[in-house]
Design a protein around this motif. Structure first.
Motif, PDB file in Angstrom:
ATOM      1  N   ALA A   1      -4.770  17.436  -5.728  1.00 36.64           N
ATOM      2  CA  ALA A   1      -4.324  16.078  -5.399  1.00 36.64           C
ATOM      3  C   ALA A   1      -5.481  15.106  -5.197  1.00 36.64           C
ATOM      4  CB  ALA A   1      -3.454  16.108  -4.136  1.00 36.64           C
ATOM      5  N   LEU A   2      -6.687  15.605  -5.048  1.00 34.26           N
ATOM      6  CA  LEU A   2      -7.830  14.732  -4.760  1.00 34.26           C
ATOM      7  C   LEU A   2      -8.047  13.624  -5.798  1.00 34.26           C
ATOM      8  CD1 LEU A   2     -10.478  17.261  -3.351  1.00 34.26           C
ATOM      9  CD2 LEU A   2      -9.215  15.495  -2.093  1.00 34.26           C
ATOM     10  N   PRO A   3      -7.961  13.893  -7.121  1.00 35.04           N
ATOM     11  CA  PRO A   3      -8.174  12.812  -8.090  1.00 35.04           C
ATOM     12  C   PRO A   3      -7.241  11.622  -7.890  1.00 35.04           C
ATOM     13  CG  PRO A   3      -8.235  14.928  -9.200  1.00 35.04           C
ATOM     14  CD  PRO A   3      -7.789  15.195  -7.796  1.00 35.04           C
ATOM     15  N   THR A   4      -6.022  11.885  -7.460  1.00 30.63           N
ATOM     16  CA  THR A   4      -5.067  10.794  -7.232  1.00 30.63           C
ATOM     17  C   THR A   4      -5.586   9.841  -6.159  1.00 30.63           C
ATOM     18  OG1 THR A   4      -3.233  12.259  -7.810  1.00 30.63           O
ATOM     19  CG2 THR A   4      -2.688  10.236  -6.605  1.00 30.63           C
ATOM     20  N   PHE A   5      -6.095  10.390  -5.076  1.00 29.71           N
ATOM     21  CA  PHE A   5      -6.545   9.554  -3.973  1.00 29.71           C
ATOM     22  C   PHE A   5      -7.900   8.907  -4.245  1.00 29.71           C
ATOM     23  CE2 PHE A   5      -3.495  12.506  -2.142  1.00 29.71           C
ATOM     24  CZ  PHE A   5      -2.677  11.634  -1.460  1.00 29.71           C
ATOM     25  N   VAL A   6      -8.669   9.488  -5.142  1.00 29.15           N
ATOM     26  CA  VAL A   6      -9.989   8.931  -5.455  1.00 29.15           C
ATOM     27  C   VAL A   6      -9.890   7.815  -6.494  1.00 29.15           C
ATOM     28  CG1 VAL A   6     -12.265   9.446  -6.433  1.00 29.15           C
ATOM     29  CG2 VAL A   6     -11.203  11.051  -4.825  1.00 29.15           C
TER      30      VAL A   6
ATOM     31  N   ARG B   1       0.842  -1.207   0.000  1.00 31.96           N
ATOM     32  CA  ARG B   1       0.000   0.000   0.000  1.00 31.96           C
ATOM     33  C   ARG B   1       0.870   1.248   0.000  1.00 31.96           C
ATOM     34  NH1 ARG B   1      -4.408   0.321   4.302  1.00 31.96           N
ATOM     35  NH2 ARG B   1      -5.339   1.658   2.703  1.00 31.96           N
ATOM     36  N   LEU B   2       0.744   2.012  -1.065  1.00 31.18           N
ATOM     37  CA  LEU B   2       1.472   3.267  -1.190  1.00 31.18           C
ATOM     38  C   LEU B   2       0.640   4.478  -0.757  1.00 31.18           C
ATOM     39  CD1 LEU B   2       3.046   2.683  -4.723  1.00 31.18           C
ATOM     40  CD2 LEU B   2       4.303   2.718  -2.572  1.00 31.18           C
ATOM     41  N   LYS B   3      -0.669   4.406  -0.958  1.00 30.57           N
ATOM     42  CA  LYS B   3      -1.518   5.585  -0.771  1.00 30.57           C
ATOM     43  C   LYS B   3      -1.578   6.113   0.673  1.00 30.57           C
ATOM     44  CE  LYS B   3      -5.362   5.881  -3.278  1.00 30.57           C
ATOM     45  NZ  LYS B   3      -6.596   5.473  -4.009  1.00 30.57           N
ATOM     46  N   PRO B   4      -1.602   5.274   1.704  1.00 30.22           N
ATOM     47  CA  PRO B   4      -1.596   5.849   3.061  1.00 30.22           C
ATOM     48  C   PRO B   4      -0.365   6.706   3.335  1.00 30.22           C
ATOM     49  CG  PRO B   4      -2.285   3.560   3.131  1.00 30.22           C
ATOM     50  CD  PRO B   4      -1.782   3.802   1.746  1.00 30.22           C
ATOM     51  N   TRP B   5       0.792   6.240   2.868  1.00 28.37           N
ATOM     52  CA  TRP B   5       2.016   7.009   3.048  1.00 28.37           C
ATOM     53  C   TRP B   5       1.969   8.292   2.223  1.00 28.37           C
ATOM     54  CZ3 TRP B   5       5.369   5.559   6.731  1.00 28.37           C
ATOM     55  CH2 TRP B   5       5.319   4.229   7.168  1.00 28.37           C
ATOM     56  N   LEU B   6       1.448   8.179   1.006  1.00 28.28           N
ATOM     57  CA  LEU B   6       1.323   9.356   0.149  1.00 28.28           C
ATOM     58  C   LEU B   6       0.373  10.378   0.776  1.00 28.28           C
ATOM     59  CD1 LEU B   6       2.064  10.656  -2.588  1.00 28.28           C
ATOM     60  CD2 LEU B   6       0.051   9.532  -3.562  1.00 28.28           C
ATOM     61  N   GLY B   7      -0.722   9.905   1.364  1.00 32.79           N
ATOM     62  CA  GLY B   7      -1.677  10.807   2.001  1.00 32.79           C
ATOM     63  C   GLY B   7      -1.067  11.548   3.176  1.00 32.79           C
TER      64      GLY B   7
END
Length: 439
Positions: A203-208, A87-93
């Motif tokens: 940045a929202l589209p990346t996380f969605v 999982r990359l997204k939690p760290w990115l967030g």
């Protein structure tokens, strides 16, 4: 031929919307680099906060060096931990949120607030660097090898357009404030809030829409403490000699790139005598040229190869440095700035794509952690060497700039020993032996 954003998904790879959403993170975070590090806050810090002179230049480069040193220590650990849990997204967030908050807080920095200004640059730039590593690690999980160059270029192009848009909004605010009689200490804080807000929304589209595509878990040897992880990742890179050589090469020529990015606006104002409006306009041109360079050479990249593409850009960087060194009037310096922009977009895009191309499947986070190490070492050595040369030469800024050309010369020499085809063969062999499959 359709652009990466127009291609349909194949064999589980990302489709149009997801690639655009991934690229929008470059769009989002480029405002930070453009306004905070390159165009506005750096010159404000040197001139207003630190009072100008060689010492002020040195303090700015020290703050950047500290932030990059933190990324240097933390980045590989974060990347390999993300590989292990898939999982990359939690760290990115987390890194994104910290960068946004730190950027908004820069609005509190006024003349004389040296400690606060340096501390917030360290926090926000560290978070920015971690996010940069993590978003890059998504790339080889989104598209197959034959689309890496153009997709990376698409991200950089969108990114420079994002930086351009953020800078335009800040320029409009600066001119409005100046019309009301505002000085730098009045309008610079507002630009920091603008950057933070635009970063958050873009940045929202990346996380969605960007999906996690976990590779095979890294082998047990990675499950160690952070320092052992870094050593292990470098040992693995040594089994991939072309990747290892290019990481060293990239680290050296990035010393020059990072120097120009960190100090271009300061040089324009302190040496060439540009006004704030002229400096921002120059950075706008640089961003346009960078977007065009990334797009154009992204098309060329997949035809002639990443190594040749990077080589072309390094020659361009040398020409730009020489133009800026000899510039005594604005026209020559503007030409140098345009060439810098064109080479910046293309060299960064092709460099990232080549690292992705040579990184084994399932270990992207680890090797992009090393990519981050190379970039951050460069961000320490390059600007800090310029700051020290300027300080000990009592303000010989032109001589310090000319010394920067040496980084690109050494980069060209090392690049000549990188074999793209051999590197891909080693990459596939490594992935098979580690149980990750051939990508």
């Amino acid at each position: 031929m359709p652009s990466p954003a127009e291609q349909a998904p194949e064999q589980g790879w990302a489709g149009r919307r997801e690639i655009v959403a991934w690229a929008f993170y470059d769009f989002a975070n480029s405002g930070y680099t453009t306004v905070v590090v390159t165009a506005v806050f750096n010159a404000y810090f040197v001139g207003a906060v630190a009072g100008g002179g060689p010492t002020a230049w040195l303090l700015w480069t020290v703050a950047l060096a500290l932030s990059h040193a933190l990324v240097l220590v933390i980045g590989p650990w974060v990347g390999q931990t993300a590989d292990e849990n898939g999982r990359l997204k939690p760290w990115l967030g987390a890194s994104t949120a910290l960068c946004i908050v730190g950027t908004a807080a820069l609005g509190l920095v006024g003349p004389g607030d040296l400690v606060l200004g340096m501390a917030l640059i360290v926090v926000s730039n560290t978070a920015f660097g971690l996010g940069e590593n993590l978003i890059a690690a998504f790339l080889p999980r989104l598209v197959p090898v034959h689309r890496l160059g153009r997709t990376s270029a698409f991200g950089w192009t969108i990114g420079y357009l994002g930086g351009l848009l953020t800078l335009l909004v800040c320029l409009a605010y600066v001119r409005w404030s100046q019309a009301q009689g505002g000085a730098a200490e009045d309008f610079v804080p507002g630009t920091m809030v603008i950057v933070a807000v635009m970063f958050a929304f873009a940045a929202l589209p990346t996380f969605v829409w960007v999906q996690e595509r976990p590779g095979p878990l890294a082998r047990t040897g990675y499950r160690t403490n952070p320092w052992q992880r870094t050593v292990q990742a470098w040992r693995d890179a040594r089994q991939l000699p072309d990747l290892a050589r290019f990481l060293v090469c990239l680290g050296i020529f990035y010393c020059g790139i990072q120097t120009v990015v960190a100090l271009a606006a300061v040089y324009a104002e302190q040496v060439m005598g540009f006004s704030k409006d002229e400096t921002i306009s120059m950075i706008l041109v640089v961003n346009l040229a960078a977007a065009g360079g990334a797009w154009l050479l992204g098309r060329v990249h997949d035809r002639i190869g990443a190594v040749r593409t990077v080589g072309i850009t390094l020659v361009g960087w040398l020409a730009a440095i020489l133009l800026a060194f000899f510039a005594r009037e604005p026209g020559t310096f503007w030409a140098a700035a345009f060439l810098v922009g064109a080479c910046m977009g293309a060299s960064q895009s092709s460099g990232r794509a080549l690292v992705a191309m040579l990184s084994p499947a399932g270990h992207e986070g680890a090797f992009f952690g090393l990519w981050g190490v190379a970039v951050k070492v460069a961000a320490i050595v390059g600007p800090l060497s310029y700051g020290l040369l300027s300080y000990f030469s009592a303000g010989n800024y032109r001589g310090a700039l000319l010394a920067t050309a040496g980084f690109f010369v050494v980069g060209l020499v090392l690049l000549a020993g990188v074999d793209e085809r051999r590197g891909r063969e080693r990459r596939n062999r490594f992935a098979q032996e580690a149980g990750g499959g051939a990508g």
